[in-house]
Design a protein around this motif. Structure first.
Motif, short mmCIF file in Angstrom:
data_model
loop_
_atom_site.label_atom_id
_atom_site.label_comp_id
_atom_site.label_asym_id
_atom_site.label_seq_id
_atom_site.Cartn_x
_atom_site.Cartn_y
_atom_site.Cartn_z
N ASN A 24 -6.02 3.18 -5.32
CA ASN A 24 -5.03 4.25 -5.40
C ASN A 24 -4.48 4.58 -4.02
OD1 ASN A 24 -3.43 6.25 -6.41
ND2 ASN A 24 -5.08 7.73 -6.67
N ARG A 25 -5.35 4.59 -3.00
CA ARG A 25 -4.90 4.87 -1.64
C ARG A 25 -3.96 3.77 -1.16
NH1 ARG A 25 -9.15 4.06 1.83
NH2 ARG A 25 -10.30 5.70 0.80
N GLU A 26 -4.31 2.51 -1.45
CA GLU A 26 -3.44 1.39 -1.06
C GLU A 26 -2.07 1.50 -1.73
OE1 GLU A 26 -5.38 -2.25 -1.99
OE2 GLU A 26 -7.10 -1.83 -0.71
N LEU A 27 -2.06 1.84 -3.03
CA LEU A 27 -0.79 1.96 -3.74
C LEU A 27 0.06 3.11 -3.19
CD1 LEU A 27 -1.89 1.30 -7.44
CD2 LEU A 27 -0.54 -0.19 -5.96
N ARG A 28 -0.59 4.22 -2.85
CA ARG A 28 0.16 5.34 -2.27
C ARG A 28 0.75 4.97 -0.91
NH1 ARG A 28 -3.51 9.93 -1.85
NH2 ARG A 28 -4.99 8.86 -3.13
N GLN A 29 -0.01 4.25 -0.10
CA GLN A 29 0.51 3.82 1.20
C GLN A 29 1.67 2.85 1.02
OE1 GLN A 29 -2.97 2.26 3.11
NE2 GLN A 29 -3.63 4.25 3.91
N LEU A 30 1.56 1.97 0.05
CA LEU A 30 2.64 1.02 -0.23
C LEU A 30 3.89 1.76 -0.70
CD1 LEU A 30 3.52 -1.96 -0.48
CD2 LEU A 30 2.70 -1.87 -2.85
N ALA A 31 3.71 2.74 -1.59
CA ALA A 31 4.86 3.50 -2.09
C ALA A 31 5.50 4.32 -0.97
CB ALA A 31 4.44 4.41 -3.24
N ALA A 32 4.70 4.86 -0.08
CA ALA A 32 5.24 5.67 1.02
C ALA A 32 5.98 4.81 2.03
CB ALA A 32 4.12 6.44 1.71
N SER A 33 5.58 3.56 2.16
CA SER A 33 6.23 2.70 3.15
C SER A 33 7.46 1.99 2.59
CB SER A 33 5.24 1.65 3.66
OG SER A 33 4.92 0.74 2.63
N TYR A 34 7.76 2.18 1.31
CA TYR A 34 8.90 1.49 0.69
C TYR A 34 10.20 2.00 1.29
CZ TYR A 34 12.29 0.00 -2.76
OH TYR A 34 13.38 -0.54 -3.36
N GLU A 35 11.02 1.09 1.73
CA GLU A 35 12.30 1.45 2.35
C GLU A 35 13.48 0.90 1.58
OE1 GLU A 35 12.31 0.43 6.45
OE2 GLU A 35 10.57 1.65 6.90
N GLY A 36 13.26 0.35 0.42
CA GLY A 36 14.37 -0.22 -0.35
C GLY A 36 14.62 -1.65 0.07
N ASN A 37 15.18 -2.42 -0.84
CA ASN A 37 15.49 -3.80 -0.52
C ASN A 37 16.61 -4.28 -1.43
OD1 ASN A 37 14.20 -4.22 -2.96
ND2 ASN A 37 12.31 -4.90 -2.03
N TRP A 38 16.82 -5.58 -1.46
CA TRP A 38 17.94 -6.15 -2.17
C TRP A 38 17.87 -5.91 -3.67
CZ3 TRP A 38 16.93 -9.82 -5.82
CH2 TRP A 38 15.67 -10.40 -5.79
N ARG A 39 16.67 -5.70 -4.22
CA ARG A 39 16.56 -5.47 -5.67
C ARG A 39 17.26 -4.19 -6.10
NH1 ARG A 39 10.41 -6.22 -6.03
NH2 ARG A 39 10.58 -6.86 -3.89
N ASP A 40 17.23 -3.16 -5.24
CA ASP A 40 17.94 -1.92 -5.57
C ASP A 40 19.43 -2.18 -5.72
OD1 ASP A 40 15.58 -0.51 -5.45
OD2 ASP A 40 15.84 0.05 -3.35
N ILE A 41 19.96 -3.00 -4.85
CA ILE A 41 21.39 -3.32 -4.91
C ILE A 41 21.68 -4.14 -6.17
CG2 ILE A 41 23.26 -4.55 -3.74
CD1 ILE A 41 21.74 -3.86 -1.10
N VAL A 42 20.81 -5.07 -6.51
CA VAL A 42 21.00 -5.87 -7.73
C VAL A 42 20.95 -4.99 -8.98
CG1 VAL A 42 20.00 -7.72 -9.14
CG2 VAL A 42 20.19 -8.00 -6.67
N VAL A 43 20.02 -4.04 -9.02
CA VAL A 43 19.94 -3.13 -10.16
C VAL A 43 21.21 -2.30 -10.26
CG1 VAL A 43 18.74 -1.09 -11.06
CG2 VAL A 43 17.43 -3.04 -10.24
N PHE A 44 21.73 -1.84 -9.13
CA PHE A 44 22.97 -1.07 -9.14
C PHE A 44 24.13 -1.92 -9.67
CE2 PHE A 44 26.87 0.01 -6.72
CZ PHE A 44 27.16 1.19 -7.37
N ILE A 45 24.25 -3.14 -9.19
CA ILE A 45 25.34 -4.02 -9.64
C ILE A 45 25.21 -4.30 -11.14
CG2 ILE A 45 26.28 -6.37 -9.44
CD1 ILE A 45 25.59 -6.17 -6.42
N CYS A 46 23.97 -4.56 -11.61
CA CYS A 46 23.78 -4.81 -13.04
C CYS A 46 24.12 -3.58 -13.88
CB CYS A 46 22.34 -5.24 -13.31
SG CYS A 46 21.97 -6.89 -12.72
N ALA A 47 23.74 -2.39 -13.41
CA ALA A 47 24.05 -1.18 -14.16
C ALA A 47 25.56 -0.99 -14.26
CB ALA A 47 23.40 0.04 -13.49
N VAL A 48 26.27 -1.23 -13.16
CA VAL A 48 27.74 -1.11 -13.19
C VAL A 48 28.34 -2.16 -14.12
CG1 VAL A 48 29.83 -1.35 -11.79
CG2 VAL A 48 27.90 -0.03 -10.92
#
Length: 152
Positions: free
Chosen positions: A75-99
């Protein structure tokens, strides 16, 4: 009766998504601490002459304690991973697909009973995906500019 069937079919995708969200929110793992307490209470109640049962139950308690410790570490590892997330190309792909899906839905026959509702849901999802994509882009730019300043 065809009107009720059309209404049911129109709301099915949204109702299914809502039910999935509700189910995901209500899924709870077993309370390991409560199970350990119950097992320890049971261990105290087993007579001392039943050595094998007491040893097996103690082994089960030890396994549950080890699982609890492992879960806390994971759980601690997952929280650290989630806190360090800065976004990547998948967010842009999801946005393009939604549009794109919103554009495709625009070309569906507007007389369908669920057309307006699904179109509004797709617009909202496109906006949310756009916010996440923009957040990732801004964080990426910020880290890029920060790295550029420190290298000069």
């Amino acid at each position: 009766m065809p009107g009720i069937a059309e209404i049911a079919l129109a709301g099915a995708p949204i109702a299914g998504g809502a039910l999935l969200g509700v189910a995901a929110g209500n899924l709870r793992p077993p309370d390991i601490r409560a199970l350990i307490v119950k097992d320890m209470d049971l261990l105290d109640r087993i007579p001392a002459e039943q050595v094998e049962r007491r040893a097996e139950l103690q082994r089960v308690i030890d396994i549950r304690i080890d699982d609890l410790i492992g879960a806390v570490d994971k759980n601690r590892e997952l929280r650290q991973l989630a806190a360090s997330y800065e976004g990547n190309w998948r967010d842009i792909v999801v946005f393009i697909c939604a549009v794109l899906f919103t554009i495709v839905w625009w070309n569906v026959d507007h007389s369908r009973t669920n057309w307006v509702l699904m179109f509004v849901v797709m617009i909202v999802l496109s906006i949310l995906a756009g916010v996440y994509a923009a957040r990732g882009i801004l964080r990426g730019l910020a880290s890029f500019l920060k790295g550029r300043r420190t290298s000069q």
